[in-house]
Motif scaffolding. Structure first.
Motif, PDB file in Angstrom:
ATOM      1  N   ILE A  62      10.505   3.326   9.968  1.00  0.00           N
ATOM      2  CA  ILE A  62       9.386   2.745   9.230  1.00  0.00           C
ATOM      3  C   ILE A  62       8.570   3.874   8.615  1.00  0.00           C
ATOM      4  O   ILE A  62       8.283   4.876   9.271  1.00  0.00           O
ATOM      5  CB  ILE A  62       8.502   1.891  10.152  1.00  0.00           C
ATOM      6  N   CYS A  63       8.196   3.694   7.353  1.00  0.00           N
ATOM      7  CA  CYS A  63       7.363   4.674   6.649  1.00  0.00           C
ATOM      8  C   CYS A  63       6.012   4.043   6.327  1.00  0.00           C
ATOM      9  O   CYS A  63       5.855   3.410   5.272  1.00  0.00           O
ATOM     10  CB  CYS A  63       8.052   5.135   5.362  1.00  0.00           C
ATOM     11  N   PRO A  64       5.033   4.184   7.221  1.00  0.00           N
ATOM     12  CA  PRO A  64       3.717   3.612   6.948  1.00  0.00           C
ATOM     13  C   PRO A  64       3.021   4.353   5.806  1.00  0.00           C
ATOM     14  O   PRO A  64       3.187   5.559   5.631  1.00  0.00           O
ATOM     15  CB  PRO A  64       2.952   3.814   8.261  1.00  0.00           C
ATOM     16  N   GLY A  65       2.249   3.601   5.044  1.00  0.00           N
ATOM     17  CA  GLY A  65       1.389   4.195   4.017  1.00  0.00           C
ATOM     18  C   GLY A  65       0.004   4.429   4.571  1.00  0.00           C
ATOM     19  O   GLY A  65      -0.137   4.888   5.697  1.00  0.00           O
ATOM     20  N   PRO A  66      -1.040   4.105   3.815  1.00  0.00           N
ATOM     21  CA  PRO A  66      -2.406   4.332   4.305  1.00  0.00           C
ATOM     22  C   PRO A  66      -2.781   3.315   5.378  1.00  0.00           C
ATOM     23  O   PRO A  66      -2.858   2.116   5.112  1.00  0.00           O
ATOM     24  CB  PRO A  66      -3.262   4.165   3.047  1.00  0.00           C
ATOM     25  N   ILE A  67      -2.991   3.803   6.600  1.00  0.00           N
ATOM     26  CA  ILE A  67      -3.255   2.949   7.762  1.00  0.00           C
ATOM     27  C   ILE A  67      -4.582   3.379   8.400  1.00  0.00           C
ATOM     28  O   ILE A  67      -4.917   4.559   8.426  1.00  0.00           O
ATOM     29  CB  ILE A  67      -2.134   3.071   8.818  1.00  0.00           C
TER      30      ILE A  67
ATOM     31  N   SER B 292     -13.927   8.476   4.468  1.00  0.00           N
ATOM     32  CA  SER B 292     -14.995   7.484   4.338  1.00  0.00           C
ATOM     33  C   SER B 292     -14.446   6.168   3.793  1.00  0.00           C
ATOM     34  O   SER B 292     -13.396   6.134   3.135  1.00  0.00           O
ATOM     35  CB  SER B 292     -16.089   8.000   3.410  1.00  0.00           C
ATOM     36  N   GLU B 293     -15.177   5.082   4.054  1.00  0.00           N
ATOM     37  CA  GLU B 293     -14.752   3.773   3.548  1.00  0.00           C
ATOM     38  C   GLU B 293     -14.708   3.775   2.023  1.00  0.00           C
ATOM     39  O   GLU B 293     -13.839   3.156   1.411  1.00  0.00           O
ATOM     40  CB  GLU B 293     -15.689   2.679   4.064  1.00  0.00           C
ATOM     41  N   ALA B 294     -15.660   4.477   1.413  1.00  0.00           N
ATOM     42  CA  ALA B 294     -15.681   4.541  -0.054  1.00  0.00           C
ATOM     43  C   ALA B 294     -14.435   5.238  -0.580  1.00  0.00           C
ATOM     44  O   ALA B 294     -13.807   4.779  -1.550  1.00  0.00           O
ATOM     45  CB  ALA B 294     -16.940   5.269  -0.526  1.00  0.00           C
ATOM     46  N   ASP B 295     -14.060   6.354   0.066  1.00  0.00           N
ATOM     47  CA  ASP B 295     -12.859   7.076  -0.368  1.00  0.00           C
ATOM     48  C   ASP B 295     -11.592   6.276  -0.081  1.00  0.00           C
ATOM     49  O   ASP B 295     -10.628   6.316  -0.860  1.00  0.00           O
ATOM     50  CB  ASP B 295     -12.791   8.446   0.314  1.00  0.00           C
ATOM     51  N   LYS B 296     -11.584   5.561   1.038  1.00  0.00           N
ATOM     52  CA  LYS B 296     -10.442   4.682   1.336  1.00  0.00           C
ATOM     53  C   LYS B 296     -10.267   3.650   0.217  1.00  0.00           C
ATOM     54  O   LYS B 296      -9.147   3.383  -0.241  1.00  0.00           O
ATOM     55  CB  LYS B 296     -10.652   3.952   2.669  1.00  0.00           C
ATOM     56  N   ALA B 297     -11.383   3.052  -0.198  1.00  0.00           N
ATOM     57  CA  ALA B 297     -11.319   2.015  -1.238  1.00  0.00           C
ATOM     58  C   ALA B 297     -10.811   2.589  -2.556  1.00  0.00           C
ATOM     59  O   ALA B 297      -9.991   1.958  -3.240  1.00  0.00           O
ATOM     60  CB  ALA B 297     -12.697   1.392  -1.427  1.00  0.00           C
ATOM     61  N   VAL B 298     -11.273   3.787  -2.903  1.00  0.00           N
ATOM     62  CA  VAL B 298     -10.826   4.425  -4.145  1.00  0.00           C
ATOM     63  C   VAL B 298      -9.325   4.684  -4.103  1.00  0.00           C
ATOM     64  O   VAL B 298      -8.588   4.361  -5.041  1.00  0.00           O
ATOM     65  CB  VAL B 298     -11.595   5.735  -4.399  1.00  0.00           C
ATOM     66  N   PHE B 299      -8.860   5.271  -3.004  1.00  0.00           N
ATOM     67  CA  PHE B 299      -7.436   5.575  -2.866  1.00  0.00           C
ATOM     68  C   PHE B 299      -6.600   4.299  -2.901  1.00  0.00           C
ATOM     69  O   PHE B 299      -5.589   4.217  -3.614  1.00  0.00           O
ATOM     70  CB  PHE B 299      -7.170   6.332  -1.569  1.00  0.00           C
ATOM     71  N   ALA B 300      -7.015   3.300  -2.126  1.00  0.00           N
ATOM     72  CA  ALA B 300      -6.238   2.064  -2.032  1.00  0.00           C
ATOM     73  C   ALA B 300      -6.160   1.350  -3.370  1.00  0.00           C
ATOM     74  O   ALA B 300      -5.102   0.841  -3.763  1.00  0.00           O
ATOM     75  CB  ALA B 300      -6.846   1.145  -0.980  1.00  0.00           C
ATOM     76  N   ASN B 301      -7.260   1.320  -4.099  1.00  0.00           N
ATOM     77  CA  ASN B 301      -7.271   0.662  -5.407  1.00  0.00           C
ATOM     78  C   ASN B 301      -6.423   1.412  -6.430  1.00  0.00           C
ATOM     79  O   ASN B 301      -5.826   0.805  -7.317  1.00  0.00           O
ATOM     80  CB  ASN B 301      -8.709   0.526  -5.924  1.00  0.00           C
ATOM     81  N   ARG B 302      -6.369   2.735  -6.269  1.00  0.00           N
ATOM     82  CA  ARG B 302      -5.623   3.555  -7.223  1.00  0.00           C
ATOM     83  C   ARG B 302      -4.136   3.592  -6.915  1.00  0.00           C
ATOM     84  O   ARG B 302      -3.317   3.691  -7.834  1.00  0.00           O
ATOM     85  CB  ARG B 302      -6.198   4.984  -7.211  1.00  0.00           C
ATOM     86  N   ARG B 303      -3.769   3.499  -5.636  1.00  0.00           N
ATOM     87  CA  ARG B 303      -2.387   3.758  -5.256  1.00  0.00           C
ATOM     88  C   ARG B 303      -1.611   2.561  -4.726  1.00  0.00           C
ATOM     89  O   ARG B 303      -0.383   2.533  -4.831  1.00  0.00           O
ATOM     90  CB  ARG B 303      -2.349   4.873  -4.193  1.00  0.00           C
ATOM     91  N   THR B 304      -2.254   1.578  -4.090  1.00  0.00           N
ATOM     92  CA  THR B 304      -1.490   0.506  -3.463  1.00  0.00           C
ATOM     93  C   THR B 304      -1.563  -0.796  -4.260  1.00  0.00           C
ATOM     94  O   THR B 304      -2.559  -1.081  -4.921  1.00  0.00           O
ATOM     95  CB  THR B 304      -1.971   0.217  -2.018  1.00  0.00           C
ATOM     96  N   ALA B 305      -0.511  -1.585  -4.161  1.00  0.00           N
ATOM     97  CA  ALA B 305      -0.494  -2.879  -4.839  1.00  0.00           C
ATOM     98  C   ALA B 305      -1.454  -3.866  -4.181  1.00  0.00           C
ATOM     99  O   ALA B 305      -2.049  -4.703  -4.852  1.00  0.00           O
ATOM    100  CB  ALA B 305       0.926  -3.458  -4.831  1.00  0.00           C
ATOM    101  N   LEU B 306      -1.610  -3.760  -2.867  1.00  0.00           N
ATOM    102  CA  LEU B 306      -2.491  -4.681  -2.141  1.00  0.00           C
ATOM    103  C   LEU B 306      -3.944  -4.231  -2.137  1.00  0.00           C
ATOM    104  O   LEU B 306      -4.816  -4.951  -1.634  1.00  0.00           O
ATOM    105  CB  LEU B 306      -1.986  -4.855  -0.697  1.00  0.00           C
TER     106      LEU B 306
END
Length: 260
Positions: free
Chosen positions: A192-197, A206-220
Motif C-alpha cells: 500500500i502506498c499512502p498519500g497525505p495521511i 498546519s491545517e491551513a498548509d494541509k488544506a492548500v496541499f490537499a486542494n492542489r494535489r489530491t482529487a478528494l
C-alpha cells in the motif's frame, strides 16, 4: 468446470503482526484487526505506546500482545517472533508498517549518510527481515498474508526526500519480488502506498498548509485518516483476497491520478 472453494471475509482467530503499531496507521490497523477478531501482536519502538494500544484493544474485548521492538535490530526481530509464536501459536498475517521521516539535503555530509542508512534499515531491510523471521510460521497458515506499507513517495519524489524515496521505492520492488518468490506457496504479498495521511509525521503541518496541499494535489481535496488506510490493509489480508499478490496500491485520495 470446478466450483470456486469457499472464500472467507473473516480474520477472526488469525494471528497478525503489525509493526509501527503504537500510533498512526499502525495503531489504526491493530485496532481494526482486533475488532475483526484477530489476535494482534502490537510491535513498536515505543514500549509505552505498545501497552496503550494493547490496553485499548483489551478494553474493547479484543486480544493483543505488546511487543516493544526496534525493527532495525535483527536479533530483536527474531526474539519477538519467538515471543509472538510462543504466545499465540503461529502467524497468519504480517503488516510491515514501521517507518521514520528521512528528509535530508544531498549536501548535508555525514548527517545525510546517517539518515540514508537509518531510512533503508528501518523501512526496507527490516521488512525483508520481518518476512524471513515470520516465514516458517506463515508457511503453516492456510491464508498467509503479507502487506508492506510504502508511500506515494515510492511512486514519485519530493525535493529533499531522497533517503525516504529510495527506501519506499525499494519496498515496492521488494513486494513484487517476494510475491513472485512466495506465490507458489499461496502466500500473498502486497503493498500500500499512502498519500497525505493525518499521522504523527504530518502533525507538524498546519491545517491551513494541509488544506492548500490537499486542494492542489489530491482529487478528494483532503488528507486521509489512518483508519482509511487500515481498511485497505484489512481488505488485502482477508482469506478471500487469495488472488491478489504483487499489487502496489495507492491510497492517496487521487494524488497519483491527478495531473492538475
Amino acid at each position: 468446470m470446478d466450483d470456486c472453494p469457499p472464500l472467507s471475509r473473516s480474520i477472526a482467530g488469525r494471528v497478525a503482526i503489525v509493526t509501527g503499531a503504537a500510533g498512526g496507521m499502525g495503531r489504526a490497523t491493530a485496532l481494526l484487526f482486533a475488532a475483526e477478531g484477530a489476535k494482534v501482536a502490537v510491535c513498536d519502538l515505543d514500549a509505552v505506546g505498545c501497552e496503550a494500544v494493547v490496553a485499548e484493544i483489551s478494553a474493547a474485548g479484543g486480544t493483543a500482545l505488546a511487543c516493544p521492538l526496534d525493527v532495525g535490530d535483527h536479533d530483536a526481530i527474531k526474539l519477538n517472533v519467538e515471543k509472538i509464536t510462543g504466545h499465540f501459536g503461529g502467524i497468519d498475517i504480517l503488516v510491515n508498517n514501521a517507518g521514520i521521516s528521512a528528509f535530508s539535503p544531498l549536501d548535508a555530509g555525514n548527517e545525510y549518510d546517517m539518515i540514508w542508512d537509518r531510512a533503508l534499515a528501518i523501512m526496507l531491510t527490516a521488512h525483508q527481515r520481518m518476512v524471513r523471521a515470520a516465514l516458517p510460521w506463515l508457511r503453516k497458515s492456510d491464508a498467509a498474508r503479507i502487506v508492506n506499507i510504502a508511500s506515494t513517495e515510492g511512486l514519485g519524489a519530493t525535493p529533499g526526500d531522497t533517503p525516504y524515496v529510495a527506501a519506499k521505492t525499494g519496498v515496492t520492488g521488494l513486494t513484487r519480488g517476494l510475491a513472485v518468490d512466495l506465490g507458489k506457496e499461496g502466500i500473498t504479498v502486497n503493498c500500500i502506498c499512502p498519500g497525505p495521511i493525518r499521522t504523527g509525521m504530518t502533525d507538524k503541518v498546519s491545517e491551513a498548509d494541509k488544506a492548500v496541499f490537499a486542494n492542489r494535489r489530491t482529487a478528494l481535496r483532503r488528507y486521509a485518516w489512518p483508519e482509511e488506510v487500515a481498511h485497505m490493509t484489512l481488505s488485502l489480508v482477508l482469506p478471500a483476497a487469495s488472488y491478489v499478490t504483487g499489487a502496489v496500491i495507492p491510497v492517496d485520495g487521487g494524488l497519483t491520478a491527478r495531473n492538475a
